[in-house]
Scaffold this motif. Structure first.
Motif, PDB file in Angstrom:
ATOM      1  N   TYR A  70       0.838  -1.211   0.000  1.00 29.29           N
ATOM      2  CA  TYR A  70       0.000   0.000   0.000  1.00 29.29           C
ATOM      3  C   TYR A  70       0.867   1.253   0.000  1.00 29.29           C
ATOM      4  O   TYR A  70       0.583   2.230  -0.695  1.00 29.29           O
ATOM      5  CB  TYR A  70      -0.925   0.018   1.221  1.00 29.29           C
ATOM      6  CG  TYR A  70      -1.964  -1.078   1.252  1.00 29.29           C
ATOM      7  CD1 TYR A  70      -2.663  -1.366   2.418  1.00 29.29           C
ATOM      8  CD2 TYR A  70      -2.240  -1.845   0.130  1.00 29.29           C
ATOM      9  CE1 TYR A  70      -3.631  -2.372   2.463  1.00 29.29           C
ATOM     10  CE2 TYR A  70      -3.185  -2.859   0.157  1.00 29.29           C
ATOM     11  CZ  TYR A  70      -3.883  -3.126   1.326  1.00 29.29           C
ATOM     12  OH  TYR A  70      -4.808  -4.133   1.372  1.00 29.29           O
ATOM     13  N   ILE A  74       0.551   3.826  -3.045  1.00 30.32           N
ATOM     14  CA  ILE A  74       0.028   5.161  -2.710  1.00 30.32           C
ATOM     15  C   ILE A  74       1.073   6.238  -2.991  1.00 30.32           C
ATOM     16  O   ILE A  74       0.757   7.288  -3.569  1.00 30.32           O
ATOM     17  CB  ILE A  74      -0.423   5.206  -1.231  1.00 30.32           C
ATOM     18  CG1 ILE A  74      -1.708   4.397  -1.050  1.00 30.32           C
ATOM     19  CG2 ILE A  74      -0.648   6.640  -0.768  1.00 30.32           C
ATOM     20  CD1 ILE A  74      -2.129   4.207   0.398  1.00 30.32           C
ATOM     21  N   LEU A 115      -7.260   6.906   0.564  1.00 34.90           N
ATOM     22  CA  LEU A 115      -6.833   5.643  -0.047  1.00 34.90           C
ATOM     23  C   LEU A 115      -6.538   4.585   1.025  1.00 34.90           C
ATOM     24  O   LEU A 115      -6.913   3.417   0.878  1.00 34.90           O
ATOM     25  CB  LEU A 115      -5.601   5.875  -0.924  1.00 34.90           C
ATOM     26  CG  LEU A 115      -5.847   6.695  -2.193  1.00 34.90           C
ATOM     27  CD1 LEU A 115      -4.539   7.011  -2.893  1.00 34.90           C
ATOM     28  CD2 LEU A 115      -6.788   5.979  -3.141  1.00 34.90           C
ATOM     29  N   LEU A 118      -9.792   3.270   2.348  1.00 35.61           N
ATOM     30  CA  LEU A 118     -10.436   2.347   1.411  1.00 35.61           C
ATOM     31  C   LEU A 118      -9.729   0.992   1.374  1.00 35.61           C
ATOM     32  O   LEU A 118     -10.364  -0.053   1.275  1.00 35.61           O
ATOM     33  CB  LEU A 118     -10.458   2.958   0.000  1.00 35.61           C
ATOM     34  CG  LEU A 118     -11.397   4.156  -0.217  1.00 35.61           C
ATOM     35  CD1 LEU A 118     -11.155   4.790  -1.577  1.00 35.61           C
ATOM     36  CD2 LEU A 118     -12.850   3.735  -0.069  1.00 35.61           C
ATOM     37  N   LEU A 119      -8.414   1.035   1.472  1.00 33.20           N
ATOM     38  CA  LEU A 119      -7.644  -0.215   1.357  1.00 33.20           C
ATOM     39  C   LEU A 119      -7.691  -1.037   2.643  1.00 33.20           C
ATOM     40  O   LEU A 119      -7.803  -2.253   2.606  1.00 33.20           O
ATOM     41  CB  LEU A 119      -6.189   0.108   0.991  1.00 33.20           C
ATOM     42  CG  LEU A 119      -5.941   0.544  -0.461  1.00 33.20           C
ATOM     43  CD1 LEU A 119      -4.557   1.139  -0.618  1.00 33.20           C
ATOM     44  CD2 LEU A 119      -6.127  -0.629  -1.414  1.00 33.20           C
ATOM     45  N   THR A 120      -7.575  -0.362   3.792  1.00 33.63           N
ATOM     46  CA  THR A 120      -7.469  -1.095   5.065  1.00 33.63           C
ATOM     47  C   THR A 120      -8.813  -1.285   5.752  1.00 33.63           C
ATOM     48  O   THR A 120      -8.931  -2.077   6.677  1.00 33.63           O
ATOM     49  CB  THR A 120      -6.545  -0.354   6.050  1.00 33.63           C
ATOM     50  OG1 THR A 120      -7.109   0.947   6.304  1.00 33.63           O
ATOM     51  CG2 THR A 120      -5.152  -0.210   5.487  1.00 33.63           C
ATOM     52  N   LYS A 121      -9.805  -0.515   5.280  1.00 32.41           N
ATOM     53  CA  LYS A 121     -11.148  -0.535   5.873  1.00 32.41           C
ATOM     54  C   LYS A 121     -11.101  -0.200   7.374  1.00 32.41           C
ATOM     55  O   LYS A 121     -11.842  -0.766   8.177  1.00 32.41           O
ATOM     56  CB  LYS A 121     -11.824  -1.888   5.642  1.00 32.41           C
ATOM     57  CG  LYS A 121     -12.058  -2.182   4.166  1.00 32.41           C
ATOM     58  CD  LYS A 121     -13.191  -3.169   3.974  1.00 32.41           C
ATOM     59  CE  LYS A 121     -13.420  -3.477   2.495  1.00 32.41           C
ATOM     60  NZ  LYS A 121     -13.842  -2.338   1.693  1.00 32.41           N
TER      61      LYS A 121
END
Lengths: 149, 201
Positions: A70, A74, A115, A118-121
């Motif tokens: 990530y 990113i 971001l 969204l990726l790690t919630k």
């Protein structure tokens, strides 16, 4: 643990402020770099590594490999674009360099936090803090590399 | 806890270094040289064209240089030059600005246009002029501008209504790749990761 993070954050905030006062314009490359492009890739790698370290400290119970991925993705998105806008806004030769630099960094923090969320919630406000600290650290290191070399 | 933070902040403030603002080109930048051409200068053989190099900071001049058809002035970047013409029989190498018969061409210039980042391939700008005779004097009329790039290419832009067009190239190919290609690849990777994350539910 929390107090260490706060001390670390305070240290980097102070160094960042000191760096802003003393730094040469952002966007130049230090003398040890062979060329601006070489310096860019060194800066990109350092950014990925240091932000990855902050992700590990701040995001609990998450795969290390995923966090590295990530950080890589990113920062490959935000860092070249930040440099491009720094070039467009002539950061380094404009009278508003400092203001533009801070605005760009804040925008980067905002984008990276979204971001990450969204990726790690994970909760957005936690990702915002992590992104802020990560970018504060990398911006500080960048400024001091320029000043010291 | 508060004491620790205070100590850190205090020590950091002590580390503030004053920045040295030196009169040098910053790393990562290069100067864009200035050049000018007067296409019909040889049509006025009875006149001598020259410029005074002035300053920096005041109007005291320290040097006279003659103007030829193509000129690549080289003088201290903070000085300015002003162009004049005079009848050949009135010119000498010790001419001063108040000499009788001197004609001001209303053209001032510096030896460098600006500093640009190394990602900008522009290395030289050349203004092309033509001498035009007015009712009681002469003037330099700008005709076109030529931009020279570090790969040996150049680009001509006609000056219309006194307006100069900007150079069309301001990024080398390497920087175009860095600024756009890497983020595009990263964006595609991000989209893939997000879709995969969504499907993992």
């Amino acid at each position: 643990m929390k107090s260490r993070i706060i001390i670390l954050f305070s240290l980097f905030l102070s160094l960042f402020l000191a760096g802003l006062v003393s730094a040469n314009p952002v966007g130049v490359y230090p003398s040890w770099a062979l060329s601006p492009i070489f310096a860019f890739f060194v800066a990109l790698v350092l950014t990925i590594v240091f932000e990855f370290i902050v992700y590990i400290i701040g995001i609990r119970k998450y795969g290390v490999g995923k966090l590295l991925l990530y950080s890589l993705v990113i920062n490959c998105l935000t860092m070249p674009l930040a440099n491009f806008f720094a070039y467009l806004l002539k950061i380094g030769s404009s009278s508003y360099s400092l203001l533009y630099f801070i605005i760009i960094e804040l925008v980067v923090v905002g984008i990276e936090s979204v971001l990450l969320c969204l990726l790690t919630k994970r909760a957005y406000w936690k990702m915002l803090i992590i992104s802020f600290i990560a970018n504060l650290i990398t911006a500080t290191i960048g400024l001091f590399l320029i000043v010291l070399f | 806890m508060k004491k620790d933070v205070f100590i850190v902040v205090f020590l950091s403030v002590l580390l503030c270094l004053s920045s040295a603002s030196a009169d040098v080109i910053l790393p990562g930048e290069h100067a864009v040289k200035y050049s000018f051409e007067i296409t019909n200068i040889n049509s006025y053989p009875d006149y001598v064209f020259f410029y005074f190099i002035m300053g920096p900071g005041d109007d005291s001049f320290f040097k006279v240089e003659r103007i030829s058809e193509v000129n690549e002035p080289s003088f201290y970047k903070f000085s300015t030059a002003k162009a004049y013409m005079i009848k050949s029989n009135l010119f000498n190498d010790n001419i001063i600005p108040n000499t009788a018969g001197i004609i001001d061409l209303n053209f001032s210039f510096n030896s460098q246009v600006s500093y640009v980042g190394d990602e900008n391939p522009l290395i030289k700008v050349r203004d092309v002029f033509e001498i035009v005779q007015t009712i009681d004097s002469f003037k330099l009329e700008p005709k076109k501008v030529i931009y020279y790039y570090n790969d040996g290419t150049s680009e001509e832009k006609i000056i219309q209504n006194g307006k100069k067009s900007e150079p069309s190239r301001n990024l080398t190919l390497a920087y175009v790749m860095i600024y756009f290609l890497i983020p595009i690849i990263a964006l595609l990777a991000l989209v893939y990761l997000l879709i995969r994350r969504k499907n993992e539910k």
